[in-house]
Design a protein around this motif. Structure first.
Motif, PDB file in Angstrom:
ATOM      1  N   ASP A  72       0.817  -1.275  -0.179  1.00 37.83           N
ATOM      2  CA  ASP A  72       0.061  -0.010  -0.049  1.00 37.83           C
ATOM      3  C   ASP A  72       1.024   1.216   0.121  1.00 37.83           C
ATOM      4  N   ARG A  73       2.323   1.079   0.217  1.00 35.53           N
ATOM      5  CA  ARG A  73       3.124   2.376   0.374  1.00 35.53           C
ATOM      6  C   ARG A  73       4.230   2.218  -0.815  1.00 35.53           C
ATOM      7  N   TRP A  74       4.942   0.970  -0.959  1.00 34.19           N
ATOM      8  CA  TRP A  74       5.996   0.772  -1.788  1.00 34.19           C
ATOM      9  C   TRP A  74       5.442   0.236  -3.071  1.00 34.19           C
ATOM     10  N   SER A  75       6.504  -0.189  -3.898  1.00 33.22           N
ATOM     11  CA  SER A  75       6.210  -0.770  -5.283  1.00 33.22           C
ATOM     12  C   SER A  75       5.723  -2.290  -5.253  1.00 33.22           C
ATOM     13  N   GLY A 200       0.447   6.736  -0.340  1.00 33.58           N
ATOM     14  CA  GLY A 200       1.664   6.578   0.528  1.00 33.58           C
ATOM     15  C   GLY A 200       0.979   6.649   1.916  1.00 33.58           C
ATOM     16  N   VAL A 201      -0.061   6.736   2.524  1.00 34.00           N
ATOM     17  CA  VAL A 201      -0.335   6.905   3.662  1.00 34.00           C
ATOM     18  C   VAL A 201      -1.442   5.725   4.107  1.00 34.00           C
ATOM     19  N   ALA A 202      -0.935   4.889   5.039  1.00 31.28           N
ATOM     20  CA  ALA A 202      -1.881   3.798   5.427  1.00 31.28           C
ATOM     21  C   ALA A 202      -2.503   3.930   6.428  1.00 31.28           C
ATOM     22  N   MET A 203      -3.516   3.285   6.754  1.00 34.98           N
ATOM     23  CA  MET A 203      -4.575   3.167   7.969  1.00 34.98           C
ATOM     24  C   MET A 203      -3.773   2.194   8.939  1.00 34.98           C
ATOM     25  N   PRO A 204      -3.997   2.667  10.267  1.00 33.14           N
ATOM     26  CA  PRO A 204      -3.222   2.143  11.189  1.00 33.14           C
ATOM     27  C   PRO A 204      -3.937   0.363  11.166  1.00 33.14           C
ATOM     28  N   PHE A 205      -3.151  -0.578  11.521  1.00 35.18           N
ATOM     29  CA  PHE A 205      -3.492  -2.009  11.154  1.00 35.18           C
ATOM     30  C   PHE A 205      -4.851  -2.044  12.272  1.00 35.18           C
ATOM     31  N   MET A 206      -4.780  -1.762  13.228  1.00 37.05           N
ATOM     32  CA  MET A 206      -5.837  -2.363  14.245  1.00 37.05           C
ATOM     33  C   MET A 206      -7.009  -1.383  13.915  1.00 37.05           C
ATOM     34  N   ALA A 207      -6.932  -0.211  13.395  1.00 29.90           N
ATOM     35  CA  ALA A 207      -8.229   0.415  12.936  1.00 29.90           C
ATOM     36  C   ALA A 207      -8.529   0.033  11.686  1.00 29.90           C
ATOM     37  N   ARG A 344      -6.911   3.453  -0.851  1.00 28.33           N
ATOM     38  CA  ARG A 344      -5.926   3.371   0.189  1.00 28.33           C
ATOM     39  C   ARG A 344      -5.609   2.083   1.013  1.00 28.33           C
ATOM     40  N   ILE A 345      -6.538   1.302   1.249  1.00 25.85           N
ATOM     41  CA  ILE A 345      -6.552   0.285   1.986  1.00 25.85           C
ATOM     42  C   ILE A 345      -6.653  -1.059   1.219  1.00 25.85           C
ATOM     43  N   ARG A 346      -6.630  -0.968  -0.087  1.00 33.26           N
ATOM     44  CA  ARG A 346      -7.022  -2.287  -0.809  1.00 33.26           C
ATOM     45  C   ARG A 346      -6.081  -3.550  -0.777  1.00 33.26           C
ATOM     46  N   ALA A 347      -5.003  -3.241  -1.000  1.00 38.83           N
ATOM     47  CA  ALA A 347      -3.866  -4.257  -0.518  1.00 38.83           C
ATOM     48  C   ALA A 347      -3.837  -4.577   0.607  1.00 38.83           C
TER      49      ALA A 347
END
Length: 433
Positions: A72-75, A200-207, A344-347
């Motif tokens: 979700d952030r890198w290649s 490049g901004v991911a949602m916190p995992f537990m959220a 943003r959260i798809r992967a």
């Protein structure tokens, strides 16, 4: 800075398809070589079930989410290529095993590498294909399941008959290394923009976990996919051995026949379902999930009857409806899943989905069949009984899939609202800084 020019979507799809084919070939290779591996290492069905399931799956599941969060952030292209290289080397290492421990560690390595593929690949295709074309794109990618099954279950025993069982692992691993290099050369990472306009901004995992757990469409679909995989994978992994034990055929003939008959009808089913899913999605995205629910229920009945077929001819005939229906049901669920997930959260959300479903389907299914069969005698009757315990979970998949279809639009709206709220928070933080 100018955007990188995207690759041709069909080139991307073709490259991912070839990689995925050898991913599944590596998985199914061990199922086609049950006999010689059991003979060399002196083990029973329970141990083979352990190698097919938990040895491969546990780290696949554990690492799938971190790899996808990274995607979700890198290649995504680099992640896929690195993963392909890892699992290909581990496949080749399987052929070098001299003990049961070596064999187990090699299968663990395959799982580690393959954990880097699925979620990044589906996320990548979702950026290259519009929503109304994704059903067919996912169906084409899904062909890897059946082409890989044919290559692993049919090609493996054929290679072993002419050389030795280890040679099959060397060959599959070597091809995978080449494909990893090809992916880096031909696929470009596309620009990603979420609903909030930033990447490049991911949602916190537990959220993320809490948000997905509060989305009924996601939860019901996860349960449907898990139960469907539990049923189908158990039959797909142990079916070749069932054919070999049931009908007094040469193992190479029995396993190749199983792979080709179920595999070819599965390919046709996958493509047909992708086309139908895309057409039905124009009427509303509830329809792909409903079609999947109906298909998995019917496919479950077909493979249950095939398990108890009293002749080789009847079993081959049942391969047609089993493959046509079983080949396509996953497409509708995966297309619907990508529809409800924001970019943003798809992967990450896809990886979480696949981690749970893989743990249940690919770990519990083959292992449970092996353990039950070994406890009842390690023969044809024990294997049939074991499959008859596990296969009916596909009927639960049909029920859960239908329940998921009812909640699709509400789930999409809820996750879009959550994504937008996160985007607002990110912009506020950036402005304050």
């Amino acid at each position: 800075m100018p955007m990188t020019r995207a690759s041709n979507p069909w080139v991307v799809l073709a490259t991912l398809l070839f990689i995925y084919i050898f991913s599944f070939a590596d998985r199914y290779l061990i199922t086609g070589l049950v006999g010689p591996i059991k003979a060399e290492f002196g083990v029973g069905d329970g141990t083979m079930g352990l190698l097919m399931g938990p040895a491969f799956v546990l780290l696949y599941v554990v690492l799938g989410v971190p790899f996808a969060r990274l995607a979700d952030r890198w290649s995504r292209v680099r992640i896929i290529a690195i993963g392909c290289l890892l699992w290909s080397c581990a496949t080749a290492a399987t052929g070098l095993a001299t003990s049961l421990l070596d064999l187990s560690l090699a299968r663990v390595g395959v799982g580690v590498g393959e954990a880097a593929f699925v979620a990044p690949a589906y996320s990548l295709l979702s950026d290259y294909f519009r929503a109304e074309r994704r059903g067919m794109a996912f169906a084409i990618l899904g062909l890897a399941t059946y082409i890989g099954q044919i290559a692993g279950q049919g090609g493996g025993p054929a290679i072993a008959a002419h050389f030795e069982w280890r040679s099959a692992f060397y060959l599959m691993g070597g091809i995978g290394v080449v494909l990893a290099i090809v992916a880096l050369l031909v696929i470009r990472e596309p620009e990603r923009v979420s609903s909030g306009g930033r990447t490049g901004v991911a949602m916190p995992f537990m959220a993320l976990v809490r948000a997905l757990g509060a989305t009924p469409a996601y939860v019901w679909m996860m349960l449907a996919f898990a139960c469907g995989a539990l049923s189908g994978v158990a039959f797909g992994y142990w079916g070749p051995e069932l054919f070999a034990r049931s009908y007094g055929l040469d193992p190479v003939v029995a396993k190749t026949t199983f792979a080709v008959n179920f595999g070819l009808s599965g390919i046709i089913g996958m493509l047909s379902f992708g086309a139908i899913s895309d057409r039905m999605s124009r009427r509303g995205m509830v329809w792909p999930a409903r079609l999947s629910a109906i298909a998995v229920g019917a496919a479950t009945m077909a493979i249950l009857v095939a398990t108890w077929a009293d002749s080789f001819a009847v079993a081959r005939l049942l391969a047609i409806p089993a493959g046509l229906l079983g080949g396509g049901w996953s497409v509708g669920f995966l297309a619907t899943l990508q529809y409800i997930l924001p970019g943003r959260i798809r992967a990450g959300a896809t990886a979480l989905f696949l981690s749970v479903t893989t743990l249940i389907g690919f770990c519990v299914g083959p292992w449970a069949v092996g353990v039950i069969s070994e406890s009842l005698g390690n023969d044809i009757h024990s294997l049939r009984i074991a499959l008859s315990v596990v296969i009916p979970f596909g009927f639960l998949a049909a029920l859960f899939g239908w329940l998921a279809s009812i909640k699709v639009e509400r789930g999409r709206a809820a996750l879009d609202a959550l994504d937008e709220a996160l985007s607002v928070r990110v912009r506020s933080t950036a402005a304050a800084g």
